[in-house]
Motif scaffolding. Structure first.
Motif, PDB file in Angstrom:
ATOM      1  N   LEU A 101       0.829  -1.209   0.000  1.00 22.96           N
ATOM      2  CA  LEU A 101       0.000   0.000   0.000  1.00 22.96           C
ATOM      3  C   LEU A 101       0.860   1.254   0.000  1.00 22.96           C
ATOM      4  CD1 LEU A 101      -2.867  -1.010   2.450  1.00 22.96           C
ATOM      5  CD2 LEU A 101      -3.002  -0.720  -0.009  1.00 22.96           C
ATOM      6  N   GLU A 102       1.931   1.231   0.762  1.00 21.38           N
ATOM      7  CA  GLU A 102       2.823   2.388   0.812  1.00 21.38           C
ATOM      8  C   GLU A 102       3.367   2.705  -0.577  1.00 21.38           C
ATOM      9  OE1 GLU A 102       6.384   3.895   3.744  1.00 21.38           O
ATOM     10  OE2 GLU A 102       6.417   1.805   3.093  1.00 21.38           O
ATOM     11  N   ALA A 103       3.739   1.657  -1.321  1.00 28.24           N
ATOM     12  CA  ALA A 103       4.306   1.846  -2.661  1.00 28.24           C
ATOM     13  C   ALA A 103       3.275   2.385  -3.644  1.00 28.24           C
ATOM     14  CB  ALA A 103       4.875   0.523  -3.174  1.00 28.24           C
ATOM     15  N   VAL A 104       2.079   1.788  -3.657  1.00 28.61           N
ATOM     16  CA  VAL A 104       1.072   2.211  -4.632  1.00 28.61           C
ATOM     17  C   VAL A 104       0.527   3.595  -4.303  1.00 28.61           C
ATOM     18  CG1 VAL A 104      -0.984   1.200  -3.523  1.00 28.61           C
ATOM     19  CG2 VAL A 104      -0.865   1.364  -6.017  1.00 28.61           C
ATOM     20  N   ILE A 105       0.468   3.941  -3.029  1.00 32.74           N
ATOM     21  CA  ILE A 105       0.029   5.284  -2.638  1.00 32.74           C
ATOM     22  C   ILE A 105       1.065   6.327  -3.057  1.00 32.74           C
ATOM     23  CG2 ILE A 105      -0.397   6.782  -0.636  1.00 32.74           C
ATOM     24  CD1 ILE A 105      -1.671   4.237   0.679  1.00 32.74           C
ATOM     25  N   ALA A 106       2.334   6.003  -2.860  1.00 33.66           N
ATOM     26  CA  ALA A 106       3.401   6.926  -3.269  1.00 33.66           C
ATOM     27  C   ALA A 106       3.385   7.160  -4.778  1.00 33.66           C
ATOM     28  CB  ALA A 106       4.757   6.377  -2.834  1.00 33.66           C
ATOM     29  N   GLN A 107       3.097   6.104  -5.534  1.00 26.67           N
ATOM     30  CA  GLN A 107       3.065   6.218  -7.000  1.00 26.67           C
ATOM     31  C   GLN A 107       1.882   7.049  -7.492  1.00 26.67           C
ATOM     32  OE1 GLN A 107       2.969   2.141  -8.233  1.00 26.67           O
ATOM     33  NE2 GLN A 107       5.087   1.733  -7.620  1.00 26.67           N
ATOM     34  N   ASN A 108       0.823   7.084  -6.713  1.00 27.93           N
ATOM     35  CA  ASN A 108      -0.418   7.739  -7.152  1.00 27.93           C
ATOM     36  C   ASN A 108      -0.847   8.876  -6.231  1.00 27.93           C
ATOM     37  OD1 ASN A 108      -1.461   5.823  -9.457  1.00 27.93           O
ATOM     38  ND2 ASN A 108      -0.782   4.468  -7.811  1.00 27.93           N
ATOM     39  N   ARG A 109       0.086   9.437  -5.523  1.00 23.78           N
ATOM     40  CA  ARG A 109      -0.216  10.501  -4.564  1.00 23.78           C
ATOM     41  C   ARG A 109      -0.801  11.737  -5.255  1.00 23.78           C
ATOM     42  NH1 ARG A 109       4.056  13.489  -0.401  1.00 23.78           N
ATOM     43  NH2 ARG A 109       2.552  15.006   0.394  1.00 23.78           N
ATOM     44  N   ASP A 110      -1.794  12.306  -4.609  1.00 24.10           N
ATOM     45  CA  ASP A 110      -2.405  13.543  -5.101  1.00 24.10           C
ATOM     46  C   ASP A 110      -1.769  14.707  -4.347  1.00 24.10           C
ATOM     47  OD1 ASP A 110      -3.940  15.635  -5.980  1.00 24.10           O
ATOM     48  OD2 ASP A 110      -5.872  14.695  -5.548  1.00 24.10           O
ATOM     49  N   THR A 111      -0.842  15.378  -5.022  1.00 19.00           N
ATOM     50  CA  THR A 111      -0.109  16.475  -4.376  1.00 19.00           C
ATOM     51  C   THR A 111      -0.935  17.764  -4.304  1.00 19.00           C
ATOM     52  OG1 THR A 111       0.880  17.042  -6.508  1.00 19.00           O
ATOM     53  CG2 THR A 111       2.134  15.564  -5.071  1.00 19.00           C
ATOM     54  N   THR A 112      -2.111  17.773  -4.951  1.00 22.40           N
ATOM     55  CA  THR A 112      -2.957  18.977  -4.913  1.00 22.40           C
ATOM     56  C   THR A 112      -3.854  18.998  -3.673  1.00 22.40           C
ATOM     57  OG1 THR A 112      -4.805  17.999  -6.144  1.00 22.40           O
ATOM     58  CG2 THR A 112      -2.993  18.967  -7.437  1.00 22.40           C
ATOM     59  N   GLN A 113      -3.903  17.875  -2.949  1.00 21.63           N
ATOM     60  CA  GLN A 113      -4.759  17.790  -1.764  1.00 21.63           C
ATOM     61  C   GLN A 113      -3.907  17.680  -0.501  1.00 21.63           C
ATOM     62  OE1 GLN A 113      -8.099  18.091  -1.795  1.00 21.63           O
ATOM     63  NE2 GLN A 113      -7.999  18.374  -4.028  1.00 21.63           N
ATOM     64  N   PRO A 114      -4.369  18.249   0.597  1.00 23.86           N
ATOM     65  CA  PRO A 114      -3.599  18.150   1.851  1.00 23.86           C
ATOM     66  C   PRO A 114      -3.745  16.770   2.480  1.00 23.86           C
ATOM     67  CG  PRO A 114      -5.687  19.248   2.256  1.00 23.86           C
ATOM     68  CD  PRO A 114      -5.618  19.018   0.768  1.00 23.86           C
ATOM     69  N   LYS A 115      -2.833  16.453   3.361  1.00 25.90           N
ATOM     70  CA  LYS A 115      -2.956  15.216   4.125  1.00 25.90           C
ATOM     71  C   LYS A 115      -4.005  15.414   5.210  1.00 25.90           C
ATOM     72  CE  LYS A 115       1.754  13.526   3.385  1.00 25.90           C
ATOM     73  NZ  LYS A 115       2.989  13.024   4.034  1.00 25.90           N
ATOM     74  N   ARG A 116      -4.562  14.303   5.654  1.00 27.39           N
ATOM     75  CA  ARG A 116      -5.547  14.353   6.747  1.00 27.39           C
ATOM     76  C   ARG A 116      -4.924  13.731   7.993  1.00 27.39           C
ATOM     77  NH1 ARG A 116     -11.185  14.789   5.273  1.00 27.39           N
ATOM     78  NH2 ARG A 116     -11.718  13.525   7.094  1.00 27.39           N
ATOM     79  N   ARG A 117      -5.208  14.314   9.132  1.00 31.43           N
ATOM     80  CA  ARG A 117      -4.649  13.803  10.389  1.00 31.43           C
ATOM     81  C   ARG A 117      -5.763  13.234  11.259  1.00 31.43           C
ATOM     82  NH1 ARG A 117      -0.020  14.129  13.101  1.00 31.43           N
ATOM     83  NH2 ARG A 117       0.891  15.524  11.565  1.00 31.43           N
ATOM     84  N   ARG A 118      -5.484  12.075  11.819  1.00 33.47           N
ATOM     85  CA  ARG A 118      -6.388  11.478  12.803  1.00 33.47           C
ATOM     86  C   ARG A 118      -5.533  10.964  13.948  1.00 33.47           C
ATOM     87  NH1 ARG A 118      -8.143   6.861  14.859  1.00 33.47           N
ATOM     88  NH2 ARG A 118     -10.328   6.695  15.501  1.00 33.47           N
ATOM     89  N   ALA A 119      -5.648  11.606  15.092  1.00 35.90           N
ATOM     90  CA  ALA A 119      -4.815  11.264  16.256  1.00 35.90           C
ATOM     91  C   ALA A 119      -3.334  11.323  15.841  1.00 35.90           C
ATOM     92  CB  ALA A 119      -5.195   9.900  16.807  1.00 35.90           C
ATOM     93  N   LEU A 120      -2.605  10.205  15.945  1.00 33.25           N
ATOM     94  CA  LEU A 120      -1.180  10.185  15.602  1.00 33.25           C
ATOM     95  C   LEU A 120      -0.940   9.751  14.164  1.00 33.25           C
ATOM     96  CD1 LEU A 120       0.229   8.578  18.885  1.00 33.25           C
ATOM     97  CD2 LEU A 120       0.125  11.007  18.272  1.00 33.25           C
TER      98      LEU A 120
END
Length: 198
Positions: A101-120
């Motif tokens: 999952l880490e690899a496929v997410i990195a390959q398809n990351r949407d840099t136009t959207q912010p990250k979301r935080r939930r707790a840690l």
């Protein structure tokens, strides 16, 4: 030192050593051979609950963030098994899902959207157009993990099968989301009807 004093000192040590070897302190559940391998119902149930509840919570995230949420779920589940050699194959299977999952997410990351935080935890979004591709890659990773668990040694099968079933449930939910909306509703109707009959 007299022999009587040596006996008086060593007796508590022998008792302490015996206690440390008991199933409770050795990480087992006292249920037959499971204890000798460090397997326990408590550890297995904890991992299954992490996978089931975590996945349900991730489904409430927007689709773009959902897959990094899944990655965190499998990371947490793998960490629960760390330092317990009896679950080494299960830990590796869960870590394999996280890495995929880490690899496929990195390959398809949407840099136009912010990250979301939930707790840690911080969830990285993927591009909307890439969601079907990321979903398929996730299903493949889950299938691979399930296969590893179902091919486990005989003495571990009871516990590993329960973890594999939790992964399979996650996979079924993901696959149903690949269906068009009308087919999803049809599937839900059929399942509901089946449950009423049961």
């Amino acid at each position: 030192m007299s022999s009587l004093k040596r006996i008086a000192i060593s007796a508590p040590l022998v008792a302490l050593f015996s206690l440390a070897q008991s199933p409770v302190f050795a990480g087992g559940d006292g249920g037959g051979t499971s204890a000798s391998y460090g397997l326990s119902n408590a550890a297995t149930k904890s991992v299954v609950n992490t996978l089931s509840r975590g996945t349900s919570r991730c489904r409430k995230q927007p689709a773009a963030y959902r897959y990094d949420c899944y990655r965190w779920v499998y990371r947490r589940a793998a960490n629960q098994l760390r330092n317990n050699d009896a679950y080494s194959e299960a830990q590796q299977a869960l870590e394999q899902v996280e890495r995929s999952l880490e690899a496929v997410i990195a390959q398809n990351r949407d840099t136009t959207q912010p990250k979301r935080r939930r707790a840690l935890e911080t969830y990285t979004p993927v591009k909307p157009a890439a969601i079907p591709r990321v979903k398929r890659a996730t299903i493949q990773a889950l299938e691979k993990a399930e296969t590893i668990l179902l091919r486990s040694p005989t003495n571990k099968q009871e516990h590993y099968t329960r973890i594999a079933e939790a992964i399979n449930s996650n996979k079924v939910l993901l696959r149903s989301a690949l269906l068009p909306g009308g087919m999803i509703r049809l599937a839900q109707t059929l399942v509901s009807g089946f449950l009423r009959q049961g």
